[in-house]
Design an enzyme around this catalytic site. Structure first.
Site: not given
Ligand code: ZN
Length: 170
Positions: A47, A52, A92-93, A134-135, A138
């Protein structure tokens, strides 16, 4: 398509604020979604949310399939139903090199728009439910590690900085 650099925790303001709704569904948006797919696959994530990549807009892309061939995007998403609760662990990226747990619903129903502006609903259990939450977090400027105590959060951030130093230039 092109890759867009991913930004890291506390390295970019877009990550930490409430993202703006998308109001124009045009070619530029369609291209951005394609670039987000490519960026997500390149980073080996399941995701990616627009904050991000430094864009404070309510857009996220997800693909939890094993073959990485079932991507979809959620624009202006809202969780309209949820149930169950479980502590779930995730990376998480934007906080590479760490995994943290957060309380998550095990089922969610989300209403969103696609890149053409069409409304749709998607239901997810377990991994998909987790990924959707999670997304969507963000898009509210909230990251997985924001659920931690400040002590644990600082440990995670130190791990991330070490990881970034180690992988710099690779
Ligand atoms: Zn994340």
């Amino acid at each position: 398509m092109s890759l867009i650099p991913i930004v890291y925790y506390s390295h970019h303001p877009a990550l930490h604020k409430v993202a703006e709704p998308v109001t124009e569904f045009n070619e530029a948006l369609a291209k951005l979604v394609q670039d987000m797919y490519e960026t997500m696959y390149h980073a080996d994530g399941c995701g990616l949310a627009a904050p991000q990549i430094g864009i404070a807009k309510r857009i996220a892309v997800i693909d939890i399939s094993e073959e990485k061939d079932k991507p979809f995007c959620i624009i202006n998403p809202e969780i309209i139903e949820r149930s169950g609760e479980k502590m779930m662990s995730a990376g998480c990226l934007s906080v590479p090199g760490t995994y943290t747990t957060a309380p998550r619903s095990t089922y969610v129903k989300v209403r969103a728009q696609d890149e053409t502006g069409k409304f749709f609903e998607i239901e997810g259990h377990d991994l998909l439910a987790h990924c959707l939450q999670h997304e969507i977090d963000h898009l509210y400027g909230k990251l997985n590690i924001d659920y931690l105590s400040s002590l644990k959060k600082n440990i995670s951030l130190k791990k991330m900085e070490k990881f970034l130093k180690r992988t710099k230039g690779k």
